[in-house]
Write a protein that holds these residues in place. Structure first.
Motif, PDB file in Angstrom:
ATOM      1  N   GLY A  29       4.391 -10.213   4.901  1.00 56.41           N
ATOM      2  CA  GLY A  29       3.434  -9.376   5.611  1.00 56.41           C
ATOM      3  C   GLY A  29       3.053  -9.954   6.955  1.00 56.41           C
ATOM      4  O   GLY A  29       3.606 -10.964   7.398  1.00 56.41           O
ATOM      5  N   THR A  30       2.089  -9.299   7.576  1.00 58.97           N
ATOM      6  CA  THR A  30       1.542  -9.730   8.851  1.00 58.97           C
ATOM      7  C   THR A  30       0.066 -10.028   8.643  1.00 58.97           C
ATOM      8  O   THR A  30      -0.646  -9.248   7.995  1.00 58.97           O
ATOM      9  CB  THR A  30       1.706  -8.629   9.918  1.00 58.97           C
ATOM     10  OG1 THR A  30       3.093  -8.292  10.005  1.00 58.97           O
ATOM     11  CG2 THR A  30       1.216  -9.087  11.275  1.00 58.97           C
ATOM     12  N   GLU A  31      -0.381 -11.148   9.166  1.00 54.89           N
ATOM     13  CA  GLU A  31      -1.760 -11.585   8.980  1.00 54.89           C
ATOM     14  C   GLU A  31      -2.750 -10.454   9.251  1.00 54.89           C
ATOM     15  O   GLU A  31      -2.630  -9.731  10.231  1.00 54.89           O
ATOM     16  CB  GLU A  31      -2.049 -12.757   9.916  1.00 54.89           C
ATOM     17  CG  GLU A  31      -3.288 -13.517   9.588  1.00 54.89           C
ATOM     18  CD  GLU A  31      -3.404 -14.795  10.406  1.00 54.89           C
ATOM     19  OE1 GLU A  31      -4.227 -15.619  10.026  1.00 54.89           O
ATOM     20  OE2 GLU A  31      -2.698 -14.957  11.405  1.00 54.89           O
ATOM     21  N   GLY A  32      -3.701 -10.271   8.330  1.00 55.36           N
ATOM     22  CA  GLY A  32      -4.696  -9.217   8.446  1.00 55.36           C
ATOM     23  C   GLY A  32      -4.314  -7.930   7.745  1.00 55.36           C
ATOM     24  O   GLY A  32      -5.134  -7.030   7.602  1.00 55.36           O
ATOM     25  N   ASP A  33      -3.059  -7.826   7.284  1.00 52.06           N
ATOM     26  CA  ASP A  33      -2.571  -6.641   6.580  1.00 52.06           C
ATOM     27  C   ASP A  33      -2.069  -7.024   5.189  1.00 52.06           C
ATOM     28  O   ASP A  33      -1.719  -8.169   4.932  1.00 52.06           O
ATOM     29  CB  ASP A  33      -1.415  -5.979   7.333  1.00 52.06           C
ATOM     30  CG  ASP A  33      -1.845  -5.273   8.598  1.00 52.06           C
ATOM     31  OD1 ASP A  33      -2.993  -4.801   8.661  1.00 52.06           O
ATOM     32  OD2 ASP A  33      -1.026  -5.202   9.523  1.00 52.06           O
ATOM     33  N   TYR A  34      -2.004  -6.034   4.315  1.00 57.53           N
ATOM     34  CA  TYR A  34      -1.368  -6.235   3.018  1.00 57.53           C
ATOM     35  C   TYR A  34       0.126  -6.445   3.236  1.00 57.53           C
ATOM     36  O   TYR A  34       0.687  -6.036   4.255  1.00 57.53           O
ATOM     37  CB  TYR A  34      -1.584  -5.004   2.126  1.00 57.53           C
ATOM     38  CG  TYR A  34      -3.015  -4.802   1.703  1.00 57.53           C
ATOM     39  CD1 TYR A  34      -3.579  -5.588   0.696  1.00 57.53           C
ATOM     40  CD2 TYR A  34      -3.806  -3.828   2.295  1.00 57.53           C
ATOM     41  CE1 TYR A  34      -4.893  -5.400   0.295  1.00 57.53           C
ATOM     42  CE2 TYR A  34      -5.120  -3.633   1.903  1.00 57.53           C
ATOM     43  CZ  TYR A  34      -5.656  -4.423   0.903  1.00 57.53           C
ATOM     44  OH  TYR A  34      -6.953  -4.238   0.518  1.00 57.53           O
ATOM     45  N   PRO A  35       0.816  -7.056   2.265  1.00 55.32           N
ATOM     46  CA  PRO A  35       2.265  -7.236   2.396  1.00 55.32           C
ATOM     47  C   PRO A  35       3.000  -5.906   2.591  1.00 55.32           C
ATOM     48  O   PRO A  35       2.580  -4.875   2.064  1.00 55.32           O
ATOM     49  CB  PRO A  35       2.668  -7.869   1.060  1.00 55.32           C
ATOM     50  CG  PRO A  35       1.438  -8.535   0.562  1.00 55.32           C
ATOM     51  CD  PRO A  35       0.305  -7.651   1.021  1.00 55.32           C
ATOM     52  N   TYR A  36       4.104  -5.947   3.329  1.00 54.82           N
ATOM     53  CA  TYR A  36       4.934  -4.758   3.523  1.00 54.82           C
ATOM     54  C   TYR A  36       6.229  -4.831   2.722  1.00 54.82           C
ATOM     55  O   TYR A  36       7.017  -3.882   2.707  1.00 54.82           O
ATOM     56  CB  TYR A  36       5.221  -4.493   5.007  1.00 54.82           C
ATOM     57  CG  TYR A  36       5.924  -5.620   5.729  1.00 54.82           C
ATOM     58  CD1 TYR A  36       7.291  -5.833   5.584  1.00 54.82           C
ATOM     59  CD2 TYR A  36       5.221  -6.457   6.576  1.00 54.82           C
ATOM     60  CE1 TYR A  36       7.941  -6.860   6.257  1.00 54.82           C
ATOM     61  CE2 TYR A  36       5.857  -7.476   7.264  1.00 54.82           C
ATOM     62  CZ  TYR A  36       7.216  -7.676   7.101  1.00 54.82           C
ATOM     63  OH  TYR A  36       7.840  -8.686   7.773  1.00 54.82           O
ATOM     64  N   ALA A  37       6.450  -5.938   2.025  1.00 53.40           N
ATOM     65  CA  ALA A  37       7.637  -6.093   1.176  1.00 53.40           C
ATOM     66  C   ALA A  37       7.297  -7.065   0.052  1.00 53.40           C
ATOM     67  O   ALA A  37       6.414  -7.914   0.198  1.00 53.40           O
ATOM     68  CB  ALA A  37       8.816  -6.607   1.988  1.00 53.40           C
ATOM     69  N   GLY A  38       7.994  -6.941  -1.071  1.00 53.77           N
ATOM     70  CA  GLY A  38       7.837  -7.875  -2.169  1.00 53.77           C
ATOM     71  C   GLY A  38       7.716  -7.171  -3.515  1.00 53.77           C
ATOM     72  O   GLY A  38       7.586  -5.950  -3.589  1.00 53.77           O
ATOM     73  N   GLN A  39       7.785  -7.973  -4.556  1.00 47.84           N
ATOM     74  CA  GLN A  39       7.677  -7.438  -5.913  1.00 47.84           C
ATOM     75  C   GLN A  39       7.089  -8.506  -6.831  1.00 47.84           C
ATOM     76  O   GLN A  39       7.420  -9.689  -6.712  1.00 47.84           O
ATOM     77  CB  GLN A  39       9.041  -7.016  -6.444  1.00 47.84           C
ATOM     78  CG  GLN A  39       8.999  -6.364  -7.811  1.00 47.84           C
ATOM     79  CD  GLN A  39      10.385  -5.978  -8.283  1.00 47.84           C
ATOM     80  OE1 GLN A  39      11.220  -6.842  -8.521  1.00 47.84           O
ATOM     81  NE2 GLN A  39      10.624  -4.684  -8.395  1.00 47.84           N
ATOM     82  N   MET A  40       6.232  -8.073  -7.752  1.00 52.67           N
ATOM     83  CA  MET A  40       5.672  -8.959  -8.767  1.00 52.67           C
ATOM     84  C   MET A  40       5.853  -8.305 -10.133  1.00 52.67           C
ATOM     85  O   MET A  40       5.632  -7.103 -10.284  1.00 52.67           O
ATOM     86  CB  MET A  40       4.189  -9.222  -8.531  1.00 52.67           C
ATOM     87  CG  MET A  40       3.595 -10.170  -9.563  1.00 52.67           C
ATOM     88  SD  MET A  40       1.938 -10.759  -9.176  1.00 52.67           S
ATOM     89  CE  MET A  40       0.988  -9.289  -9.466  1.00 52.67           C
ATOM     90  N   ILE A  41       6.274  -9.110 -11.103  1.00 52.07           N
ATOM     91  CA  ILE A  41       6.417  -8.635 -12.476  1.00 52.07           C
ATOM     92  C   ILE A  41       5.427  -9.393 -13.343  1.00 52.07           C
ATOM     93  O   ILE A  41       5.389 -10.624 -13.340  1.00 52.07           O
ATOM     94  CB  ILE A  41       7.847  -8.839 -13.005  1.00 52.07           C
ATOM     95  CG1 ILE A  41       8.842  -8.060 -12.153  1.00 52.07           C
ATOM     96  CG2 ILE A  41       7.936  -8.423 -14.473  1.00 52.07           C
ATOM     97  CD1 ILE A  41      10.294  -8.290 -12.518  1.00 52.07           C
TER      98      ILE A  41
END
Length: 108
Positions: A46-58
């Motif tokens: 992500g970019t600081e100050g924003d939520y992530p724009y990519a990724g996955q959690m199980i």
């Protein structure tokens, strides 16, 4: 004991304000009747100050039940719920990041 938590985190923040992180660990609580494990097979970016724009959690719980959270963009995520642990989600929803409850580190 109400809960215990053993996270392993790898986080990096770049000088341009971008970040990436991974998570893995186990969380146990009497309120959930046992423990859950969590891992990030795809790095959160992500970019600081924003939520992530990519990724996955199980997140995996009893009887191999799972919630798979896949980032769509910095405003929304897809949640796939497999309640019986057969590997096939019974329900899939897309929700805004802002609808996910932030855990403050204590249980009430």
């Amino acid at each position: 004991m109400l809960f215990s938590w053993s996270p392993l985190t790898n986080a990096q923040v770049s000088s341009d304000g971008s970040y990436q992180f991974t998570l893995s660990g186990t969380w146990s609580s009497t309120q959930v009747g046992g423990s859950i494990s969590y891992t990030t097979p795809q790095i959160f970016v992500g970019t600081e100050g924003d939520y992530p724009y990519a990724g996955q959690m199980i997140t995996t719980g009893a009887n191999n039940s799972q919630v798979i959270m896949t980032v769509i963009d910095s405003t929304s995520v897809r949640l796939e719920l497999d309640t019986n642990g057969d590997g096939t989600p019974e329900e899939t929803v897309v929700v805004p990041w802002t609808s996910l409850q932030h855990w403050s580190g204590s249980e009430t």
